[in-house]
Design an enzyme around this catalytic site. Structure first.
Site, PDB file in Angstrom:
ATOM      1  N   HIS A 148      54.013 -29.686  63.631  1.00  8.69           N
ATOM      2  CA  HIS A 148      52.944 -28.614  63.563  1.00  8.69           C
ATOM      3  C   HIS A 148      52.293 -28.997  62.359  1.00  8.69           C
ATOM      4  CE1 HIS A 148      55.653 -27.696  66.150  1.00  8.69           C
ATOM      5  NE2 HIS A 148      55.320 -26.528  65.939  1.00  8.69           N
ATOM      6  N   HIS A 203      61.762 -27.505  58.581  1.00  9.94           N
ATOM      7  CA  HIS A 203      61.469 -28.843  57.868  1.00  9.94           C
ATOM      8  C   HIS A 203      61.361 -28.252  56.273  1.00  9.94           C
ATOM      9  CE1 HIS A 203      58.720 -31.226  60.588  1.00  9.94           C
ATOM     10  NE2 HIS A 203      58.760 -30.753  61.525  1.00  9.94           N
TER      11      HIS A 203
END
Length: 254
Positions: A148, A203
């Site tokens: 992302h 993440h």
């Protein structure tokens, strides 16, 4: 003038990169051992993405499409550069996609929520023998770098640089502040997307930093390749004094 054959080669390069991206995106990642002292890093709850992948793709495709359309309509002189920018952006996007997916499977770093992915119903200790859905588990080993972050930054950095070039913020004094704010808004959007990946436990912060940096570097390099900074209205045009660049001593007598 670029020939049809050269155009075909350029398109083929991008198609091949995207095929490689799809291949590595579905490939089995490296099964990295988890040491007892680092279990806390991967013991966060599984949550839904704040920015789901379909939303990310919509932003990465829709935002440039809107910007280029506006430039085409309201600035007819930009059409040639818009075509170059579209070529550059598609290369940067496909190259970033391939590199992100490739590095993910090489590193195989577990996500912050990996343990719950591995053992969704009961806790276990052997993280190479997970009982969770296999696709979910494998995806849980693709934390580094953040996709992302890299995708959002490769697109937004490129568009920010292109907007700065077309709005001539470095070579004009008219509405300089407003133009500058408009040009950094895409970076704010990319930063928001990147930070959200740590908030939903998908993440680690290192994944986000490296992904953002990689996307930015690719965007900058490809922008220089297609829209060289030595050209007029470049984002890095050297200051001029009396129609001469600073450092030009040709007007002085020896």
């Amino acid at each position: 003038m670029i020939s049809s054959r050269e155009n075909l080669i350029e398109i083929t390069v991008r198609v091949v990169l995207m095929i490689l991206f799809r291949y590595y995106d579905k490939a089995t990642p490296f099964i990295r051992q988890i040491q007892p002292e680092e279990i806390w890093l991967y013991n966060n709850p599984v949550t839904k993405s704040y920015v789901p992948s379909p939303i990310l793709w919509s932003i990465c495709i829709g935002f440039p499409a809107i910007c280029f359309t506006l430039f085409f309509i309201f600035d007819p002189t930009s059409r040639k550069e818009c075509k170059l920018a579209i070529s550059g952006l598609t290369l940067a996007f496909s190259l970033n996609a391939f590199l992100t997916a490739y590095i993910k499977i090489l590193v195989g770093r577990p996500r912050p929520d990996f343990i719950e992915r591995c053992f969704p119903l009961e806790k276990g200790t052997d993280f190479t023998q997970c009982i969770g859905p296999i696709d979910h588990v494998y995806d849980g080993r693709k934390s580094f770098p953040s996709g992302h972050s890299s995708f959002s930054f490769v697109v937004m950095v490129f568009m920010s640089m292109f907007s700065a070039r077309r709005l001539k913020i470095w070579t004009t004094e008219r509405l300089r502040g407003l133009k500058f704010i408009l040009c950094i808004l895409p970076l704010l959007l990319a930063t928001t997307i990147a930070i959200s990946r740590t908030c939903d436990y998908h993440h680690h912060y290192q994944d986000v930093i490296v992904g953002s940096g990689m996307g930015s570097l690719i965007a900058y390099a490809v922008f220089q390749l297609y829209l060289k900074t030595g050209a007029t209205n470049s984002i890095m045009v050297k200051p001029m004094i009396n129609n001469k660049k600073i450092g030009d001593c040709s007007s002085f007598s020896k």
